[in-house]
Motif scaffolding. Structure first.
Motif, mmCIF file in Angstrom:
data_model
loop_
_atom_site.group_PDB
_atom_site.id
_atom_site.type_symbol
_atom_site.label_atom_id
_atom_site.label_comp_id
_atom_site.label_asym_id
_atom_site.label_seq_id
_atom_site.Cartn_x
_atom_site.Cartn_y
_atom_site.Cartn_z
ATOM 1 N N ALA B 439 0.841 -1.202 0.000
ATOM 2 C CA ALA B 439 0.000 0.000 0.000
ATOM 3 C C ALA B 439 0.872 1.246 0.000
ATOM 4 C CB ALA B 439 -0.913 -0.007 1.212
ATOM 5 N N LEU B 440 1.933 1.229 0.814
ATOM 6 C CA LEU B 440 2.793 2.409 0.877
ATOM 7 C C LEU B 440 3.551 2.642 -0.415
ATOM 8 C CD1 LEU B 440 4.236 2.269 4.451
ATOM 9 C CD2 LEU B 440 2.614 3.861 3.526
ATOM 10 N N HIS B 441 3.718 1.596 -1.228
ATOM 11 C CA HIS B 441 4.320 1.815 -2.541
ATOM 12 C C HIS B 441 3.325 2.390 -3.517
ATOM 13 C CE1 HIS B 441 7.730 -1.011 -1.801
ATOM 14 N NE2 HIS B 441 8.291 -0.103 -2.534
ATOM 15 N N LEU B 442 2.131 1.763 -3.552
ATOM 16 C CA LEU B 442 1.247 2.048 -4.673
ATOM 17 C C LEU B 442 0.306 3.201 -4.412
ATOM 18 C CD1 LEU B 442 0.660 -1.598 -5.775
ATOM 19 C CD2 LEU B 442 2.015 0.133 -6.886
ATOM 20 N N ILE B 443 -0.017 3.486 -3.143
ATOM 21 C CA ILE B 443 -0.902 4.627 -2.897
ATOM 22 C C ILE B 443 -0.232 5.942 -3.292
ATOM 23 C CG2 ILE B 443 -2.088 5.900 -1.090
ATOM 24 C CD1 ILE B 443 -3.047 3.333 -0.004
ATOM 25 N N PRO B 444 1.061 6.183 -2.993
ATOM 26 C CA PRO B 444 1.669 7.407 -3.525
ATOM 27 C C PRO B 444 1.624 7.463 -5.041
ATOM 28 C CG PRO B 444 3.046 6.531 -1.822
ATOM 29 C CD PRO B 444 1.981 5.516 -2.057
ATOM 30 N N LEU B 445 1.807 6.303 -5.690
ATOM 31 C CA LEU B 445 1.751 6.290 -7.145
ATOM 32 C C LEU B 445 0.373 6.720 -7.625
ATOM 33 C CD1 LEU B 445 3.661 5.533 -9.399
ATOM 34 C CD2 LEU B 445 2.685 3.276 -9.413
ATOM 35 N N LEU B 446 -0.672 6.238 -6.957
ATOM 36 C CA LEU B 446 -2.012 6.628 -7.346
ATOM 37 C C LEU B 446 -2.283 8.086 -7.005
ATOM 38 C CD1 LEU B 446 -3.834 3.399 -6.210
ATOM 39 C CD2 LEU B 446 -3.351 4.090 -8.524
ATOM 40 N N LEU B 447 -1.696 8.567 -5.909
ATOM 41 C CA LEU B 447 -1.944 9.959 -5.543
ATOM 42 C C LEU B 447 -1.267 10.926 -6.491
ATOM 43 C CD1 LEU B 447 -1.691 9.911 -1.681
ATOM 44 C CD2 LEU B 447 -3.696 10.317 -3.061
ATOM 45 N N ILE B 448 -0.139 10.491 -7.079
ATOM 46 C CA ILE B 448 0.565 11.385 -7.997
ATOM 47 C C ILE B 448 -0.301 11.697 -9.201
ATOM 48 C CG2 ILE B 448 2.571 11.547 -9.522
ATOM 49 C CD1 ILE B 448 4.136 10.014 -7.557
ATOM 50 N N ILE B 449 -1.263 10.782 -9.516
ATOM 51 C CA ILE B 449 -2.176 11.065 -10.621
ATOM 52 C C ILE B 449 -2.874 12.393 -10.395
ATOM 53 C CG2 ILE B 449 -4.182 10.258 -11.885
ATOM 54 C CD1 ILE B 449 -3.638 7.516 -10.945
ATOM 55 N N LEU B 450 -3.149 12.694 -9.118
ATOM 56 C CA LEU B 450 -3.947 13.881 -8.830
ATOM 57 C C LEU B 450 -3.135 15.160 -8.894
ATOM 58 C CD1 LEU B 450 -5.925 12.368 -5.887
ATOM 59 C CD2 LEU B 450 -6.644 12.636 -8.240
ATOM 60 N N LYS B 451 -1.821 15.077 -8.596
ATOM 61 C CA LYS B 451 -1.039 16.301 -8.718
ATOM 62 C C LYS B 451 0.314 15.976 -9.343
ATOM 63 C CE LYS B 451 0.494 20.408 -6.363
ATOM 64 N NZ LYS B 451 -0.278 21.537 -6.840
ATOM 65 N N PRO B 452 0.351 15.754 -10.624
ATOM 66 C CA PRO B 452 1.634 15.427 -11.243
ATOM 67 C C PRO B 452 2.565 16.618 -11.337
ATOM 68 C CG PRO B 452 -0.088 15.503 -12.880
ATOM 69 C CD PRO B 452 -0.752 15.685 -11.578
ATOM 70 N N ALA B 453 2.035 17.816 -11.097
ATOM 71 C CA ALA B 453 2.894 19.000 -11.186
ATOM 72 C C ALA B 453 4.026 18.958 -10.180
ATOM 73 C CB ALA B 453 2.073 20.268 -10.965
ATOM 74 N N LEU B 454 3.890 18.105 -9.153
ATOM 75 C CA LEU B 454 4.966 17.966 -8.179
ATOM 76 C C LEU B 454 6.216 17.416 -8.823
ATOM 77 C CD1 LEU B 454 2.969 16.298 -5.321
ATOM 78 C CD2 LEU B 454 3.860 18.602 -5.308
ATOM 79 N N LEU B 455 6.015 16.642 -9.918
ATOM 80 C CA LEU B 455 7.133 15.926 -10.486
ATOM 81 C C LEU B 455 7.644 16.539 -11.763
ATOM 82 C CD1 LEU B 455 5.832 12.292 -10.258
ATOM 83 C CD2 LEU B 455 7.081 13.546 -8.578
ATOM 84 N N TRP B 456 7.121 17.710 -12.151
ATOM 85 C CA TRP B 456 7.455 18.201 -13.468
ATOM 86 C C TRP B 456 8.801 18.850 -13.555
ATOM 87 C CZ3 TRP B 456 2.179 20.694 -15.009
ATOM 88 C CH2 TRP B 456 1.375 19.695 -15.521
ATOM 89 N N GLY B 457 9.502 18.961 -12.446
ATOM 90 C CA GLY B 457 10.835 19.553 -12.540
ATOM 91 C C GLY B 457 10.752 21.025 -12.836
ATOM 92 N N TRP B 458 11.713 21.471 -13.642
ATOM 93 C CA TRP B 458 11.811 22.907 -13.869
ATOM 94 C C TRP B 458 10.676 23.474 -14.700
ATOM 95 C CZ3 TRP B 458 16.889 20.934 -15.898
ATOM 96 C CH2 TRP B 458 17.832 20.891 -14.872
ATOM 97 N N PHE B 459 9.949 22.597 -15.388
ATOM 98 C CA PHE B 459 9.046 23.119 -16.408
ATOM 99 C C PHE B 459 7.598 23.048 -15.994
ATOM 100 C CE2 PHE B 459 12.642 23.534 -18.902
ATOM 101 C CZ PHE B 459 13.384 22.388 -18.806
ATOM 102 N N ALA B 460 7.339 23.077 -14.699
ATOM 103 C CA ALA B 460 5.951 23.033 -14.238
ATOM 104 C C ALA B 460 5.260 24.319 -14.636
ATOM 105 C CB ALA B 460 5.912 22.869 -12.725
ATOM 106 N N CYS B 461 4.415 24.217 -15.629
ATOM 107 C CA CYS B 461 3.830 25.452 -16.139
ATOM 108 C C CYS B 461 2.327 25.402 -16.078
ATOM 109 C CB CYS B 461 4.252 25.675 -17.580
ATOM 110 S SG CYS B 461 4.039 24.237 -18.586
#
Lengths: 121, 461
Positions: B439-461
């Motif tokens: 659960a601790l592996h896959l729930i963060p993966l599912l949560l990232i669907i909701l805010k992928p801007a966290l992972l966009w690096g320098w180009f979060a626009c």
């Protein structure tokens, strides 16, 4: 039970053909009996392990272990024959050069088009 | 930064001073608190990009997702290792946790480093705890071979990097990541500058790994214990990607010509390693080759140096880290029950362990990049930016995606469907610890669907 009769035109396999098994030499029959005894021993060992009430782990199959080891260590027994060299060249070396050529030509061509103003986006 | 570094550092006295009854709960709690604290790093508020900046360490939108991933992974590693270490002497358990904690420390310092030499030293330093974990706690005799391959491939690749960095330092006067984008380019003779480019990149390409230099990865992943596999797949491979992304800025005008062979190797590697996955009999080996395949795509995305390429590479790195680590944990649940990694021996598990099948299903779907998971987002961005680079790459990446789907489904169907082996008796049911781990592996993966801007690096626009 119904009396089994085979279909009139069916042929029997060689091992069940009555003309065959009366032709076998005593040596062959002895060897077959030994092999059957070995097989029965192996089956008995498997059954003993299978029905052992204190067994918790999987039954180890040495053939499976050998097969898995062979599948995991192919390079130890690799020999450079014509076939393996051809396969290596075809899938490992040639695609790299072909792809380099394809990408380079495509990029150079589109760059030239862009410089000449022909690139329509 | 110190809020996270000091607790991580003090995890070491914690493991040696707690009593054996409280060792695992304490280590777990402390690392979980560190992980939760590290999530605050995701808040990048400064305009200049660098947050939490001091003379040595800083975070920016590129390094924060990777930092959070490596901090998040430590409690998961401890959860996963708890069972197979429970039968060992207490001091060996303490040593294991110490190695994982020092690895975590070096990883935080590596991702947070603002000076390239510090990054390099930490990059090398992470090799040592990993080598010790693989060779001392691995399960088969091949672990020594695996450790040797792992150590020497990476060392041989990174020695030229040291020389290249020192040359850059000599010329530019600094190696700080804040200044280097604005420094004048390195002027060398034509052939020398090509060698310098290669020297900078080879270390990270071996680490990623790129297809031609990937031989260390299946060995290391397969022979490592579960925590070693997890951290290797999830974070250590990404060190290579991160290094590449950082150094690309300095390498610029040369890269236009030099990247071709490596992009070709990366993309062809996606197909080749994907095909090898379809023929694997060993479950961990399959997951290891799938890591090579995904990382080939990441390498392709980074090497073309476009904004979408970088963004896609970063997202795919994080998503693949979580998904691959989840798959290794699942493979470990199999291994702890059957003591064998052969897929044939652990078939039909849906009947025996149905709840674990849910996790297998989600993890396999993540691996094959199902929408709306971030794996797909990263792959799509890389695919489209590669298509923009050259339209012919679509053939390779398309076939690669197809093969990825094929082997992910193959892995799922082989392990879950089909007949159970008839001589399999005592399969302990899934522990709550294993469910929590998944659960601790896959729930963060599912949560990232909701805010992928966290992972966009320098180009979060």
């Amino acid at each position: 039970m119904a009396d089994y009769r085979e279909a009139p035109l069916a042929t029997r396999p060689k091992t069940l053909d009555p003309n065959e098994y009366f032709n076998l030499s005593p040596d062959y029959r002895r060897a077959e009996a030994e092999r059957a005894a070995l097989r029965a021993g192996l089956k008995r060992q498997y059954q003993l392990q299978l029905n052992n009430p204190h067994r918790k782990e999987l039954i180890e199959d040495p053939a499976l272990n050998r097969w898995v080891y062979a599948r995991a260590n192919p390079y130890n027994h690799f020999k450079a024959t014509k076939k393996t060299s051809l396969l290596g060249a075809l899938f490992g070396v040639a695609p790299l050069f072909i792809l380099y050529y394809v990408f380079k030509t495509d990029r150079v061509r589109s760059f030239n088009w862009m410089c000449a103003g022909l690139w329509v986006c | 930064m110190l809020k996270i570094l000091i607790p991580t550092l003090f995890l070491l006295p914690t493991t040696w001073l707690t009593s054996s009854k409280w060792l695992w709960p304490t280590a777990l709690t402390q690392s979980m608190l560190i992980a939760l604290g590290s999530i605050t790093w995701l808040n990048n508020t400064t305009d200049t990009g660098w947050t939490a900046l001091n003379s040595y360490i800083g975070t920016d939108p590129l390094s924060t997702p990777l930092l959070v991933l490596s901090c998040w992974l430590l409690p998961l590693m401890l959860l996963a290792s708890q069972n197979h270490l429970s039968s060992e002497p207490i001091n060996r358990q303490r040593m294991y946790i110490t190695l994982l904690a020092t690895l975590q420390l070096f990883l935080i310092l590596a991702f947070g480093a603002t000076e390239m030499i510090m990054f390099y030293v930490m990059f090398e330093a992470t090799l040592i705890p990993t080598l010790l974990v693989i060779t001392r706690w691995g399960n088969q005799t091949e672990r020594l071979n695996a450790g040797t391959y792992f150590l020497f491939y990476t060392l041989a690749g990174s020695l030229p990097l040291l020389v290249a960095l020192l040359m850059l330092q000599n010329n530019t006067g600094t190696l700080s990541l804040l200044i280097i984008p604005y420094a004048k380019p390195l002027l060398l003779m034509p052939f020398g500058s090509k060698i310098w480019w290669a020297a900078c990149m080879i270390a990270f390409l071996v680490k990623m790994p790129l297809y031609g230099m990937h031989l260390w990865l299946p060995k290391a992943h397969v022979e490592a214990p579960v925590a070693g596999s997890m951290v290797l797949a999830a974070v250590l491979l990404k060190l290579g990607g991160y290094g590449m992304m950082r150094l690309m800025i300095v390498l610029d005008p040369l890269s236009k010509e030099m990247v071709y062979p490596f992009i070709v190797l990366a993309l062809w590697g996606v197909i080749m390693t994907g095909s090898i996955c379809l023929r694997q009999t060993d479950l961990k080996s399959l997951i290891a080759y799938s890591s090579v395949s995904h990382m080939g795509l990441v390498a392709g995305g980074i090497l073309i140096q476009t904004p979408w390429g970088f963004t896609g590479a970063l997202i795919l790195m994080i998503a693949h880290g979580l998904a691959s680590s989840a798959l290794f944990c699942l493979a470990n649940t199999n291994y702890e029950r059957t003591h064998s990694r052969t897929m044939l021996l652990a078939r039909g598990l849906q009947i025996a362990l149905p709840l674990m099948t849910t996790w297998w299903f989600i993890a396999s779907l993540a691996n094959l990049a199902l929408p709306p998971l971030p794996n797909l987002m990263g792959e799509l961005m890389i695919l489209t930016s590669l298509f923009n680079w050259s339209a012919w790459t679509l053939i390779l990446t398309g076939i690669g995606t197809l093969i990825t789907a094929a082997y992910s489904l193959y892995m799922f169907l082989m392990s879950q469907r089909g007949p159970l082996p008839q001589h399999m008796l005592a399969l302990p049911p899934s522990y709550t610890r294993e469910h929590l781990l998944m659960a601790l592996h896959l729930i963060p993966l599912l949560l990232i669907i909701l805010k992928p801007a966290l992972l966009w690096g320098w180009f979060a626009c």
